[in-house]
Structure formats: structure tokens, C-alpha cells
Scaffold this motif. Structure first.
Motif, PDB file in Angstrom:
ATOM      1  N   GLU A 177       0.871  -1.170   0.000  1.00 29.35           N
ATOM      2  CA  GLU A 177       0.000   0.000   0.000  1.00 29.35           C
ATOM      3  C   GLU A 177       0.908   1.219   0.000  1.00 29.35           C
ATOM      4  O   GLU A 177       1.488   1.574   1.016  1.00 29.35           O
ATOM      5  CB  GLU A 177      -0.920   0.014   1.216  1.00 29.35           C
ATOM      6  N   GLY A 178       1.061   1.820  -1.164  1.00 33.60           N
ATOM      7  CA  GLY A 178       2.045   2.886  -1.288  1.00 33.60           C
ATOM      8  C   GLY A 178       3.434   2.309  -1.100  1.00 33.60           C
ATOM      9  O   GLY A 178       3.819   1.332  -1.726  1.00 33.60           O
ATOM     10  N   VAL A 179       4.200   2.923  -0.199  1.00 37.30           N
ATOM     11  CA  VAL A 179       5.545   2.423   0.090  1.00 37.30           C
ATOM     12  C   VAL A 179       5.552   1.481   1.290  1.00 37.30           C
ATOM     13  O   VAL A 179       6.617   1.048   1.732  1.00 37.30           O
ATOM     14  CB  VAL A 179       6.528   3.593   0.335  1.00 37.30           C
ATOM     15  N   ARG A 180       4.386   1.136   1.800  1.00 43.26           N
ATOM     16  CA  ARG A 180       4.296   0.199   2.916  1.00 43.26           C
ATOM     17  C   ARG A 180       4.107  -1.209   2.352  1.00 43.26           C
ATOM     18  O   ARG A 180       3.112  -1.495   1.681  1.00 43.26           O
ATOM     19  CB  ARG A 180       3.136   0.564   3.855  1.00 43.26           C
ATOM     20  N   VAL A 181       5.059  -2.069   2.633  1.00 43.10           N
ATOM     21  CA  VAL A 181       5.131  -3.374   1.976  1.00 43.10           C
ATOM     22  C   VAL A 181       4.949  -4.496   2.989  1.00 43.10           C
ATOM     23  O   VAL A 181       5.468  -4.433   4.109  1.00 43.10           O
ATOM     24  CB  VAL A 181       6.488  -3.535   1.257  1.00 43.10           C
ATOM     25  N   ASP A 182       4.201  -5.530   2.591  1.00 36.98           N
ATOM     26  CA  ASP A 182       4.049  -6.734   3.403  1.00 36.98           C
ATOM     27  C   ASP A 182       5.282  -7.614   3.186  1.00 36.98           C
ATOM     28  O   ASP A 182       5.310  -8.459   2.293  1.00 36.98           O
ATOM     29  CB  ASP A 182       2.771  -7.472   3.001  1.00 36.98           C
ATOM     30  N   VAL A 183       6.308  -7.418   4.020  1.00 34.73           N
ATOM     31  CA  VAL A 183       7.563  -8.135   3.814  1.00 34.73           C
ATOM     32  C   VAL A 183       7.441  -9.607   4.182  1.00 34.73           C
ATOM     33  O   VAL A 183       8.297 -10.424   3.811  1.00 34.73           O
ATOM     34  CB  VAL A 183       8.704  -7.485   4.628  1.00 34.73           C
ATOM     35  N   GLY A 184       6.378  -9.970   4.895  1.00 35.79           N
ATOM     36  CA  GLY A 184       6.185 -11.376   5.260  1.00 35.79           C
ATOM     37  C   GLY A 184       5.466 -12.183   4.210  1.00 35.79           C
ATOM     38  O   GLY A 184       5.386 -13.415   4.305  1.00 35.79           O
ATOM     39  N   GLY A 185       4.944 -11.501   3.184  1.00 33.31           N
ATOM     40  CA  GLY A 185       4.153 -12.213   2.175  1.00 33.31           C
ATOM     41  C   GLY A 185       4.827 -12.328   0.834  1.00 33.31           C
ATOM     42  O   GLY A 185       4.160 -12.542  -0.195  1.00 33.31           O
TER      43      GLY A 185
END
Length: 643
Positions: free
Chosen positions: A197-205
């Protein structure tokens, strides 16, 4: 950023001799593009003899051709000592420049010029020298943008070239690699995605690209996704299989019904021996930008633009020209929604290797190139910009010092401080002055505020206290107009300049400043004479003096503010001199005043000039000069109010 300059085609040939077993092995590795293996082999030879010419030559070229030219300095130094030449000095200078050893680099470039008479090479060398000088004056394009290493997303291997589509972040990485790329000794790269979402990334997925399967034993490179999400284009190459394509090329996958097709080689590549990579779509998807080393360019790697054809393919690729492209390398194009064109280059003035640039038009419509500055760029490779909210937030890739691994993904955000807001609250009071000198509010007065552009900013009727409140901007000019039946309308200028605190001194985000001003209105009564003060004439003359003009200008303003009135302007003399003389003099003076007012733009039919001579003395038996002055006066009265 080691994955974009390589070509398995031979750039030059070395003839190696002596110590056949190691030299032949290293030579084979070098000629097949296995630069890291060649470095390992010839490194062993240099441990035995650090001056071995052929070993230094292969080491220098292997580091240069694998985009690690900064590590080639000691080997090129050996070469210029043993066999000075244009190439040896030129590449030594580039190595020094990549390390920001600028003074040494300039000297090496100057030395290179002594070993050639080729005008093109001389021009390129001079361009490099000028580039170093120009780099010293670079300003930050977005001074308040801040870059942050996305540590949770990055790995010790390469992670780069992020793009966002439909709330997914796509990027290239060396994780889950099944082999080592022999040119660099680093893992082969694959394509991955995760939610964002924007520059917020789900690094666990994070997962391998699900649209189609990553191939083994080669590099899947930079990826582009069409604005509608239905087309994926990416670069693919560096395979060591003799059955595979000989060069890096663009492949496309299309969404068809229930899923994406298997990637296919794109016709825009044109020739299987041409290097093509770093694709990007235009904002509307009608054009494809990419980098290529195809013939006819301006240097190593140039940027091109292809147009979408009727069948959905892209073709008719054209070079973006010498303003953007240089004798160096240009890659990673990105067209912004406002027409600005972003890209990476090591040929324009910069800090070292690849820097991020923008091409935009100046006030004359000429395209100019600007380095994004040191908050985006370093002496290392900085590339692959992508905006999630243009131009405030997005991603870049960089292999700068202090990262997690090789190439890392960074996100950036605009940290421009929010401006301190100052609201000017102006209380405007409508009042009149009574005969006893006291002030009295005038309720139900229409008060209107206009900006410096003459557009209405607000308006209301005054309350019982004669007040109307307006919200105004600091450091601005306004006009306030007050009107009410039975009164002369009045317009007055008002400015907030210099009446508010310096925003830099404020602590609160919002500060309200309250100011007051009063507009005095005069009653409009038919046939009531109003004396114009300070209207003086020279003896026996009717000419308007400068001091009289100042007072008459006030009457001009009253007439302009009240276009429905018609007035009589009268002149009176004292009792000295004859009746006939005084009557004639007063008429001339009244007419002179009317003529002056007409010259200021007031219609002549709104004025009547009348000289009364000494027929309407205020002090009949005047004795002193002061008393005579009271009788010598100029008046006006409203004789008609047009509906």
C-alpha cells in the motif's frame, strides 16, 4: 546493479601466452563472459607476480565489464605504467571518477588525451572532464525528500527495480536462486511480488511471481506492468546455455481470460544479438521505453521509445536523442504523469557511477537534464525510480555503502515541513460621526471584500455593532467596499502585509491574528453642501494647484464609489473685490475643478460647475484673514440620485 551492462558477445579479444594451464583457463573464462571466474583465476597469477601485464589487463577489464570499475584502479595503474595508452588512461580515470577521486580522475583524463588524435575520443574525454566540474554545482532537485533503506525487504543478495501495480509490489531479487551467475559470482535473479500500500510493503508475504514461472539458470531482470495490469514485460538473459538466446532481451506475458500467457520474445528486440532491458510503460500504456545497445546510438547503452501497434505489440523504436543519451550508459526510464522523464545515467554530470536524472522543459520549452542531487545519488549505482504517489513517495534501487546487501531497495518520502498557517481575522466596522463628534455604528451596511485580482472574497451585512468579519491571507492586498442606502458608498484599500508574525517563529500549526479597521460613512442628503477642505487657488487665478488636486482626487473617488449620484461643484469667494469680479472668478474656479474631475474619468454629465462669488458668505462681516478664508471655499452637493 551488475545485471545490466553484460553482454556475452565479445567486446575485445586478448591473446594470452605462457603458463598455459592457468592462462588458458582464465582466458576461456574471460572470453565467455565469466568475469568473476576470470578474476579468481588471474588473481592467483598476480599473487605470484603483481606486475604480470596480461593478468592485470584481464583483471581490469573483468571488473570494468562486470560494472565494478571502481575495483579496477590498481590494475589499470599497472597497465599505464607498463603500456600507456588512451584506453588504459581513460578507464583508469573512470575508475577514479567512480570512487569520487575527482582531481586524480581529471589528471588521468588529461593524460588519455595525449594518446589519441581521434576527435570523437578527444571530445568524449573532454566531456568527462567537464562532467566532473559540473557535478560540483549540483543542487538537490527535491531538497526535502528523504531516502530510507527498506531493511526488512532487502536481503544480502541483490534486490532491485521495484514497481507497484494493483496493490502489489513487484521486484527482482537473488533470493531462492538455483545457481550462481559466473560474470559476477552472485545468485541468478528472479521476479517476486508481495502486497503493498504505497511504500508500505508486506515483507512477510513475498512470493515468487505467480503469473508465470521464473526460469532457472539465467537472470530475470527489470519488470514493467502496463497501467491496466494486463501486460507484463521484463528483461531476461545471461543464460550460459548455448541453446538459449545469445543476448539479454525483452519478454512479454499477456493476461488472457483466466491467467497470464507464457512469456514470449518481443519483436521490439529486433535482433537476438542486441541487448535490450529495463522496460517501462508510459502513464497511458501507449508507449514502451527501454534501454538498448543496438546500432545507431550515441554511446554504450541508450534509451529508446516504441509505440503500441494495432495488434498490441510494440514497434517502431526510436532513439530518445542526444539530450538524454550520452557516450555513456542510460537505463531505467520512467515517464511521469506531468511529462517529466526520469532515468539513470553514468554519462551526465554526477557523483560517480549511475545517478538518477530528470529531463524537463525550461521556460523556453527547451529540454534540460537535471541530476536529482545527493539526497538521491551517491558515488555508487542509483537507479530504477518508481513513484507510488508522484512526486512525493516511491522507490529507488541502489548499491550504495551501508546497505543490507548488494543492490537494495530504498523508499523515499517528501518530508517538507508543513507550512505554518496564519489566518488573518479582520473585523470591519461601519460607523458614522455624529454632530457632537461621537461615533455611532451603522447596522445593515453591506460590506464586501475584494482580492488584489478584483475577485470577490466575501461579503455580508454588518450586525447591530456595525461589524463584519473576514478571513484573509497574510501578506496580501485587498479592497473593502461599504454601502448603505442614505450614505455615500466608500471603497478603501487594506493590506495584511507586515501585520502578521514571521511563520518561522511560530510553534503552533495554525495561528489566528485578529485585526480591526473602521470605515466611516457620510450621510447622503440631497442639496446638502459639503465643504472640500484645503482647496486653494493662486491670487486672481483659477488653475488647479497640486495641493488642490490632492483634495479633488478624494471627490473623484467619492464619485467613482457612488456612480448613481450627480453633483454640483461650487466655488465661493470672500467679499473683497467687486461682485462681478468675484462671480466671474468663482465660476472659472468651479469650472476648472469640474474639468479636472472629468480628466480623471468621471462623466461630464454628472457634474455642474457653479460660481457663487460672494453671494453666500458664511461670515458676513469678516475682518481677519482666517475669516475671509472661511468664506473662500469650494463645496459640492448631491443634486440628483439616479435609480
Amino acid at each position: 546493479m551488475k545485471y545490466y551492462f553484460f553482454s556475452l558477445s565479445l567486446l575485445f579479444t586478448l591473446v594470452l601466452g605462457g603458463c598455459k594451464s592457468m592462462l588458458e583457463k582464465g582466458n576461456d573464462q574471460f572470453l565467455s563472459g565469466q568475469y568473476q571466474y576470470a578474476i579468481n583465476t588471474f588473481g592467483g597469477i598476480l599473487e605470484q607476480d603483481s606486475t604480470d601485464f596480461r593478468a592485470n589487463q584481464v583483471m581490469a577489464e573483468s571488473y570494468r565489464l562486470s560494472n565494478r570499475i571502481e575495483k579496477s584502479e590498481p590494475y589499470y595503474r599497472q597497465l599505464v605504467e607498463q603500456e600507456p595508452s588512451f584506453n588504459h588512461y581513460f578507464f583508469l580515470a573512470q575508475s577514479l571518477k567512480a570512487q569520487q577521486k575527482n582531481e586524480e580522475a581529471k589528471k588521468a583524463f588529461e593524460s588519455a588525451k595525449q594518446y589519441t588524435s581521434d576527435e570523437a575520443l578527444l571530445a568524449r574525454t573532454q566531456r568527462e572532464i567537464e562532467s566532473i566540474k559540473l557535478a560540483e554545482g549540483i543542487e538537490n532537485y527535491w531538497p526535502n525528500h528523504v531516502l530510507v533503506n527498506y531493511q526488512e525487504l532487502n536481503t544480502p543478495g541483490p534486490d532491485y527495480s521495484p514497481v507497484v501495480s494493483e496493490n502489489f509490489l513487484y521486484f527482482t531479487a537473488g533470493r531462492q536462486a538455483s545457481g550462481i551467475y559466473p560474470a559476477t559470482g552472485t545468485p541468478y535473479t528472479k521476479l517476486f511480488r508481495t502486497r503493498a500500500e504505497g511504500v508500505r510493503v508486506d515483507v512477510g508475504g513475498i512470493q515468487a511471481l505467480p503469473e508465470f514461472r521464473n526460469e532457472e539458470g539465467l537472470n530475470q531482470g527489470a519488470i514493467a506492468i502496463s497501467p491496466d495490469g494486463n501486460t507484463i514485460i521484463y528483461s531476461r538473459g545471461n543464460s550460459t546455455s548455448p541453446k538459449d538466446l545469445p543476448e539479454n532481451a525483452l519478454f512479454a506475458s499477456y493476461f488472457r481470460g483466466s491467467g497470464f500467457t507464457q512469456p514470449i520474445w518481443m519483436p521490439v528486440n529486433e535482433d537476438e544479438f542486441w541487448w535490450n532491458s529495463t522496460p517501462a510503460f508510459s502513464p497511458d500504456g501507449s508507449e514502451l521505453y527501454f534501454a538498448s545497445n543496438r546500432p545507431g546510438g550515441y554511446g554504450g547503452i541508450d534509451l529508446y521509445k516504441a509505440t503500441k501497434l494495432a495488434n498490441g505489440d510494440f514497434g517502431n523504436a526510436v532513439n530518445l536523442g542526444p539530450t538524454i543519451n550520452t557516450p555513456g550508459n542510460e537505463l531505467f526510464p520512467r515517464m511521469a504523469p506531468d511529462g517529466k522523464f526520469f532515468f539513470s545515467s553514468d554519462g551526465h554530470p554526477g557523483y560517480g557511477k549511475l545517478d538518477l536524472f530528470v529531463a524537463e522543459k525550461d521556460e523556453n520549452g527547451t529540454q534540460v537534464i537535471k541530476n536529482l542531487g545527493e539526497n538521491f545519488n551517491t558515488k555508487d549505482d542509483d537507479f530504477g525510480i518508481f513513484f507510488t504517489e508522484y512526486p512525493k513517495t516511491g522507490f529507488i534501487s541502489s548499491n550504495r555503502e551501508g546497505g543490507v546487501g548488494d543492490d537494495d531497495i530504498y523508499y523515499f518520502e517528501d518530508k517538507t515541513p508543513k507550512p505554518k498557517i496564519i489566518n488573518v481575522l479582520l473585523n470591519v466596522f461601519a460607523k458614522e460621526t455624529k454632530e457632537d463628534g461621537s461615533d455611532s455604528p451603522i447596522p445593515q451596511t453591506r460590506i464586501v471584500l475584494y482580492g488584489s485580482d478584483n475577485k470577490q472574497q466575501g461579503g455580508d451585512f454588518s450586525n447591530a455593532n456595525g461589524r463584519v468579519r473576514f478571513t484573509m491571507a497574510p501578506e496580501s492586498d485587498y479592497t473593502i467596499i461599504a454601502s448603505k442606502n442614505g450614505y455615500f458608498s466608500k471603497s478603501v484599500p487594506y493590506t495584511t502585509k507586515g501585520k502578521t508574525p514571521d511563520p518561522a517563529t511560530l510553534i503552533q500549526d495554525v495561528t489566528n491574528v485578529t485585526l480591526d479597521t473602521t470605515i466611516y460613512l457620510d450621510q447622503l442628503i440631497l442639496e446638502k453642501s459639503i465643504v472640500l477642505e484645503n482647496i486653494y487657488y493662486d491670487l486672481d487665478k483659477a488653475d488647479i494647484r497640486p495641493d488642490a488636486a490632492i483634495e479633488l482626487d478624494k471627490l473623484v473617488k467619492i464619485l467613482a464609489d457612488n456612480p448613481s449620484i450627480r453633483i454640483e461643484l461650487s466655488s465661493h469667494t470672500d467679499a473683497r473685490s467687486s461682485d462681478a469680479y468675484n462671480l466671474d472668478l468663482s465660476q472659472r474656479r468651479a469650472q476648472s475643478a469640474v474639468d479636472y474631475i472629468v480628466s480623471k474619468g468621471i462623466a461630464a454629465d454628472r457634474l455642474v460647475a457653479k460660481g457663487y462669488g460672494e453671494t453666500q458668505l458664511i461670515i458676513k462681516d469678516a475682518q481677519t484673514e482666517e475669516e475671509h478664508q472661511v468664506n473662500r471655499r469650494t463645496e459640492f452637493k448631491v443634486i440628483e440620485i439616479k435609480e
